[in-house]
Structures are given as C-alpha cells and as structure tokens.
Design a protein around this motif. Structure first.
Motif, PDB file in Angstrom:
ATOM      1  N   ALA A  79      76.702  29.391  36.186  1.00  0.00           N
ATOM      2  CA  ALA A  79      77.072  27.977  35.224  1.00  0.00           C
ATOM      3  C   ALA A  79      77.492  26.959  36.252  1.00  0.00           C
ATOM      4  CB  ALA A  79      79.219  28.217  34.745  1.00  0.00           C
ATOM      5  N   ARG A  80      77.658  27.783  37.779  1.00  0.00           N
ATOM      6  CA  ARG A  80      77.401  26.618  39.003  1.00  0.00           C
ATOM      7  C   ARG A  80      75.474  25.464  39.054  1.00  0.00           C
ATOM      8  NH1 ARG A  80      78.273  30.119  44.678  1.00  0.00           N
ATOM      9  NH2 ARG A  80      80.442  31.307  43.677  1.00  0.00           N
ATOM     10  N   VAL A  81      74.917  25.968  38.238  1.00  0.00           N
ATOM     11  CA  VAL A  81      73.988  25.161  37.516  1.00  0.00           C
ATOM     12  C   VAL A  81      74.101  24.797  36.710  1.00  0.00           C
ATOM     13  CG1 VAL A  81      70.928  24.814  37.121  1.00  0.00           C
ATOM     14  CG2 VAL A  81      72.485  26.858  39.543  1.00  0.00           C
ATOM     15  N   THR A  82      74.554  24.791  35.476  1.00  0.00           N
ATOM     16  CA  THR A  82      74.728  24.604  34.005  1.00  0.00           C
ATOM     17  C   THR A  82      76.181  23.884  33.487  1.00  0.00           C
ATOM     18  OG1 THR A  82      75.390  26.819  33.479  1.00  0.00           O
ATOM     19  CG2 THR A  82      73.258  26.672  33.513  1.00  0.00           C
ATOM     20  N   GLY A  83      76.879  24.281  34.442  1.00  0.00           N
ATOM     21  CA  GLY A  83      78.029  23.462  34.316  1.00  0.00           C
ATOM     22  C   GLY A  83      78.992  24.094  33.900  1.00  0.00           C
ATOM     23  N   TYR A  84      80.552  23.855  34.070  1.00  0.00           N
ATOM     24  CA  TYR A  84      81.230  24.706  33.715  1.00  0.00           C
ATOM     25  C   TYR A  84      81.848  24.651  32.145  1.00  0.00           C
ATOM     26  CZ  TYR A  84      82.063  26.480  38.402  1.00  0.00           C
ATOM     27  OH  TYR A  84      81.333  27.301  39.551  1.00  0.00           O
ATOM     28  N   SER A  85      82.316  25.868  31.494  1.00  0.00           N
ATOM     29  CA  SER A  85      82.902  25.772  30.456  1.00  0.00           C
ATOM     30  C   SER A  85      84.435  25.161  30.335  1.00  0.00           C
ATOM     31  CB  SER A  85      82.535  27.114  29.574  1.00  0.00           C
ATOM     32  OG  SER A  85      83.835  27.759  29.784  1.00  0.00           O
ATOM     33  N   ALA A  86      84.524  24.534  28.971  1.00  0.00           N
ATOM     34  CA  ALA A  86      86.176  24.409  29.315  1.00  0.00           C
ATOM     35  C   ALA A  86      87.371  25.182  29.172  1.00  0.00           C
ATOM     36  CB  ALA A  86      86.639  23.869  27.992  1.00  0.00           C
ATOM     37  N   PHE A  87      87.585  25.959  28.663  1.00  0.00           N
ATOM     38  CA  PHE A  87      87.899  28.595  29.316  1.00  0.00           C
ATOM     39  C   PHE A  87      87.675  28.635  30.660  1.00  0.00           C
ATOM     40  CE2 PHE A  87      88.540  33.030  29.209  1.00  0.00           C
ATOM     41  CZ  PHE A  87      89.781  32.890  28.534  1.00  0.00           C
ATOM     42  N   ASP A  88      86.456  28.129  31.560  1.00  0.00           N
ATOM     43  CA  ASP A  88      86.176  28.388  32.646  1.00  0.00           C
ATOM     44  C   ASP A  88      86.989  27.418  33.745  1.00  0.00           C
ATOM     45  OD1 ASP A  88      83.803  30.509  32.240  1.00  0.00           O
ATOM     46  OD2 ASP A  88      82.355  29.095  31.927  1.00  0.00           O
ATOM     47  N   LEU A  89      86.837  26.149  33.251  1.00  0.00           N
ATOM     48  CA  LEU A  89      87.913  25.711  34.122  1.00  0.00           C
ATOM     49  C   LEU A  89      89.675  25.180  33.950  1.00  0.00           C
ATOM     50  CD1 LEU A  89      86.091  22.108  33.150  1.00  0.00           C
ATOM     51  CD2 LEU A  89      86.091  23.140  35.798  1.00  0.00           C
ATOM     52  N   THR A  90      89.942  25.829  32.718  1.00  0.00           N
ATOM     53  CA  THR A  90      91.205  25.996  32.275  1.00  0.00           C
ATOM     54  C   THR A  90      91.793  27.477  33.529  1.00  0.00           C
ATOM     55  OG1 THR A  90      91.011  25.628  30.002  1.00  0.00           O
ATOM     56  CG2 THR A  90      93.065  27.455  30.620  1.00  0.00           C
TER      57      THR A  90
END
Length: 615
Positions: A79-90
């Motif tokens: 995810a550091r490359v592809t981007g974090y999901s909304a659940f990751d951010l939560t």
C-alpha cells in the motif's frame, strides 16, 4: 496478557527478533490491551467494580490496530506504493488515538498535549504566518498512515528499541528486586559509610545509586528506597526537606549510572550509532562525578549542622554482609562483563535474567514457586507499560518532526538566537530540555530533544555526538528534581513530610553537579572518553571534581567553616572557572579555593565553641 508479553520478549531475545515492524506490533499491541484493562479512564476510579465494557472494547480494538500490521503485513507494505484503502486509513487514525489515550492513562496529559499539538502542526502548519515555522501542510490521509504504518512514526526507533532491549532490562530489574537486592544495597551502603559524618545521608546516596541503576525510574526509586532511607536520615537530625532532597537527587541519578541506566540510553545507541558498551563506558565518569557531587553536598550539609555518623552497633557488619549476601551482585557483574566483552545488550540482558533467577534459588525466602514466577512475569510487563506508551507517543512527535522538517527549523532557531556563540546555544538547549522534562517522561524527552536540538549542536558547532546526546540526556533527567515540576523531589517530600518546593530547591543545591557536568564534558569531551589520554583524563577529572566541590560549598554555605557571603561568591566563581579546560582559569580557580579554605581554617569554629560552652 502480561505473562505472554514477557514470554514473547524472552523468546525473541533468545531465538531472534521478528522484523522490526512485527516485533513492535506485538510489543505495542499487547501493551495497549493491558493498559485499557488495568488503567481506568479517570484517575481514582479504580477497578473494584471490574473493567467497564467500553474499556474491554478499547483493549481489543487497540490490540487489533497494532496487530493489523502483522495480519496484513504484505498488503500494508504494498500500500505504500499503491495507496492505502479507506479501512487502512481508519485503522491508522484509530491506532494513533489509542496511543494518545493509553499514554494519557499511564503517563499523564503533558506529553499527550505535545503529541496532539504536533499532529495539528502537521495538518495546519501552512496556516502559520512565520516562515521559520510554516510548511506546506499535510492532509489527514497523509499524516495518519505516515505515523502508524511507516518506520518514522509510532513504530519508529524508540519503540523498536523498547521492543528489543528496554523491556528485557526492565524485566531484569524486576527479577533482581525479587531476590531482595534492594535491601542488600541499603545494608551495604550503611555498612560502608554509616559511621562517618552525615553517614545516614551518604549511605542513602550510595544505596539509591545502586538501586537506581536497576530500576531506571527517578520517582519509583525515590519511593522504594526512600521509605527506608528518609526516616533514617531524619533520625540522624537531617532536616525533612534535606532528607527528601538527598533521596530524590540520588534516585534521579540512577538513570545515568551504568551498567543499566535509564531506558533512553538504549535509544541513544541508535541515534549516536554506537554500541551500548560505548554508551555505558562514556557515561561512567560523568555518573561518578554526579554522585560524588551529591556525596560532597551531603558532607557539607552534615558538617554545617554537626550531624555525626551512626553508632557502630546500629550498623550491619561489612564482612558478614558480603559473606552472606555478596552473591546478589552476580547478576550485575554478569551484565557488566557480557557487555564489556562485546555481547549485544539483548544477550547480556538474557544472561543477567538467567543469573538473577539462579541467585533467587540460593535462599528459601527468595526461592520462587511457579505462582511467584508467573507474578514476576506479569509484574515485568506491568512495569514496562508506561515506558511503552511513552515511547510510542514520543514516536508521534518524532514522526511529525521528520515529516514537516521541524527539526531543521528548530535548529535554525537555536543557531539564530545563539548568534554562533556556543555557550548560548547550550543554555537554550538546556532550558528546552528542562522545560520539556517537566511534562515528559525522560525517554520521551530524550527522543524529542535528540531529534530537534542535538543535530543543531553537532552540525553547527562540530561537537562530538556522544557528548551532545549525553548533554540532552542529562538535562532531560534532572527535570525530575528541578522546580517547579520536580516530581522526584515531590515524592521524597511526601515521605519526609516536608515542604515540596523547599525539597525541590534543596535537591537542586545538592545535585548542582548535574548542571555543571554536561558543560564540563561538552568543553572537555575527554570526560566521555572522546579521544582520551591518561593525563588529560586525570586532569579533567580532578578539576571537574574540585569545581563541583566549590560550587556545592558556595550554595550550601559551608567549606572548612561556615562561609561568609564574599567567600561563597569566590567559591562559586572558582568552581565554575574549573569547568573550562584552560590551565590558567582552572589554576586560578584552584588557587582561590585553597585560599578560602586556608583563611577559614585559621578562623575559630564558633558553633563548636558554642556547643562546648553549652556542655
């Protein structure tokens, strides 16, 4: 949970740690769960009615937020490359909030306020009009994963060191105290110094230095050893505020006394880039000077008030003590030896723990049952909880410093204010460390100052990194005895039933060496073994010790006799002059002290004459 946390660290300490992020996740996850179960949301609430349902939810949720990095390790890395999901951010945002709340419950509000301000600074720094402090600003979607999923936030260097080294050494201290070593240290100290002038106070200094180096807590050591030493000092006619101050200042110094020192010393290993063995040996001479300064201060205080030693029949026998309980020193000797010969701090801690358990088997009263072992394992985890919360919260501040470039801005501010003058830069850094130390635990204080202040002194003035990091380490520690927020002195005052602020100011007088020694090794790095020579080391050691004696005698008002105001002023200036490694200033300072001593020796001791007449 506590037993499993201790078992986890013993296992990974022996068989090898997990990848740093996973090791930190287990370390912090179990600790957060325990904190929400053990520490109520409001002080004084207690747990007599059980754990509230919401704290059970918090405990599981906080543990899951940390274990998320283990359960979805590969996904988080991608995810550091592809981007974090909304659940990751939560999860990241909740994880940071759980750390803040756990720190509030275990350590207190000041560090939480600082961490919260740091987060707000990261989010809204673009609104600050000052070019020195402003930055482009970051969104919540950028800040939360940076602080939770990256190696420079909550799970940064401080927490990694806590997960690898600090926990094991804290557990070592718990095991060692189970053997009754605290009482042995007290008895040994009284056997060595109890019969001399002010013997009870001098014994307290030695006992607290020995206990402090295995407990690593200023306040905890003050309470633990002070419950025994403070009443002894009061019985010997020391004033209550002096008794509390002696214990507080000596207990505070335990964090700078090798071989164990405070938790921040292990973090220093990573920041300075040297082995713990080098940290330990570099800190040894300043620590000896610190305790020698308190010892001298106690001597002057005792001479001033004519406090004699204790009768021989009230003191334990040195010979009997060593023969019957000398084996209790073996775990400390194992730690010192293993680190000295090149073992890692982690392996040294494990060997020390094994030796401490072996020592506990020697006597029936300390021989642990299975239940005792479980209690020791659980207590080892409990002792570590405030440290784990503090370093995690300090990681938030350090992460924001790195993210926003605040460290370089702070360094530029110090350099600008100091205008290139080293002594001013040192004074500003000292004030910052003491002010931060009034609200932050020592470990968190060191992380912050080592991140933002130490680089300025190293890069701008070319000072040795070891000397600079020990400088900020010292002043973060002595905040515990520096008014107005001198928590160790307040603890000592509580036991001594003395005025808290008076106790704090008395502790500063007794521990004045702590304010001098850091400047001494900045100007004379040979004291921390930077390019040492035998002659240079002996010379620096002699003049530093005599200089501390001069300043201490000036503040306490006694040298050879009670000092007049003019004599105290001369002693103060002479003592400070010997801190600067210049032969002329040091020689003049020594000459001035000798002159004052000679003049006082020719003066009759009026208080002694009064005592004779009274008889």
């Amino acid at each position: 949970m506590g037993v499993s946390l201790t078992c986890f660290h013993l296992y990974t300490g022996y068989f090898g740690t997990l990848p740093s992020q996973q090791q930190g996740a287990v370390h912090l996850g179990l600790a957060l769960g325990m904190i929400f179960i053990l520490f109520p949301a409001t002080r004084g609430a207690g747990r007599h009615r059980g754990v509230p349902w919401y704290d059970i939810i918090f405990a599981f949720a906080a543990t899951f937020a940390a274990y998320y990095k283990i359960l979805f390790y590969e996904e988080v890395l991608r995810a550091r490359v592809t981007g974090y999901s909304a659940f990751d951010l939560t999860i990241a945002a909740l994880g940071v909030l759980f750390v803040l709340e756990a720190t509030r419950r275990t350590v207190g509000m000041p560090i939480v306020v600082m961490a919260t301000l740091a987060i707000l600074y990261a989010l809204f720094g673009n609104l600050i009009p000052s070019p020195l402090l402003s930055h482009p600003g970051f969104s919540l979607e950028q800040v939360s994963p940076y602080l939770w999923f990256r190696e420079s936030g909550v799970f940064g260097t401080p927490l990694q060191i806590s997960a690898r080294f600090i926990f094991l050494f804290l557990f070592f201290g718990v095991v060692l105290m189970h053997t009754g070593v605290g009482r042995f240290f007290n008895d040994l100290a009284f056997a060595l110094t109890g019969r001399f002038t002010g013997g009870a106070g001098k014994a307290a200094v030695i006992a607290s230095s020995l206990q402090g180096m295995i407990s690593g807590s200023s306040i905890g050591n003050t309470v633990a050893s002070g419950s025994f030493t403070i009443p002894m000092m009061k019985n010997a006619r020391f004033k209550p505020e002096v008794a509390g101050a002696v214990e507080a200042s000596a207990s505070t110094g335990g964090q700078i006394m090798p071989p164990l020192m405070g938790a921040a010393a292990f973090i220093m290993v990573e920041y300075v880039g040297v082995s713990y063995r080098e940290i330990m040996f570099s800190a040894l001479i300043p620590a000896i000077l610190y305790f020698a300064g308190i010892f001298i201060g106690v001597h002057f205080e005792a001479k001033r008030h004519r406090i004699l030693g204790l009768p021989k029949d009230q003191l334990p026998s040195k010979r009997k003590l060593i023969l019957s309980k000398g084996y209790m020193l073996l775990p400390l000797l194992v730690i010192i030896t293993t680190i000295s010969v090149g073992f890692t701090a982690q392996r040294a801690a494990l060997l020390g723990i094994a030796c401490a358990f072996a020592v506990s088997l020697a006597r029936k009263e300390t021989r642990p049952s299975l239940k005792d072992i479980l209690v020791i394992f659980e207590k080892g985890a409990r002792v570590a909880l405030p440290v784990i919360a503090a370093v995690a919260c300090a990681g938030i501040i350090a992460g924001v410093v790195g993210m926003t470039g605040m460290g370089s801005k702070f360094a530029a501010g110090i350099i600008s204010l100091a205008d290139g003058v080293l002594i001013l830069a040192l004074l500003f850094t000292m004030i910052a460390c003491i002010v931060l130390g009034m609200g932050l635990p020592t470990t968190a204080n060191y992380v912050v100052t080592a991140t933002i202040a130490a680089p300025a002194l190293i890069n701008e003035f070319g000072l040795p990194p070891m000397a600079v990091h020990l400088f900020v380490f010292y002043f973060g520690i002595i905040a515990d005895i520096t008014p107005p927020v001198c928590l160790a002195a307040f603890a000592g005052a509580g036991i001594a039933q003395a005025n808290p602020m008076k106790t704090g100011f008395t502790a500063v007088k007794l521990a004045i060496g702590a304010f001098i020694i850091p400047y001494a090794f900045i100007y004379n790095p040979v004291l921390v073994l930077v390019e040492p020579t035998l002659l240079g080391l002996l010379s620096a050691l002699f003049f530093s010790l005599v200089g501390i004696m001069g300043v201490s005698s000036a503040l306490l008002g006694y040298f050879v006799r009670d000092s007049f105001f003019g004599e105290r002023l001369v002693l103060l200036v002479a003592g400070l002059a010997m801190v600067v490694p210049e032969l002329l200033t040091s020689g003049l300072g020594l000459l001035a002290m000798v002159t004052v001593g000679w003049l006082q020796s020719r003066r009759p001791d009026k208080s002694q004459e009064a005592a004779t007449l009274a008889q």
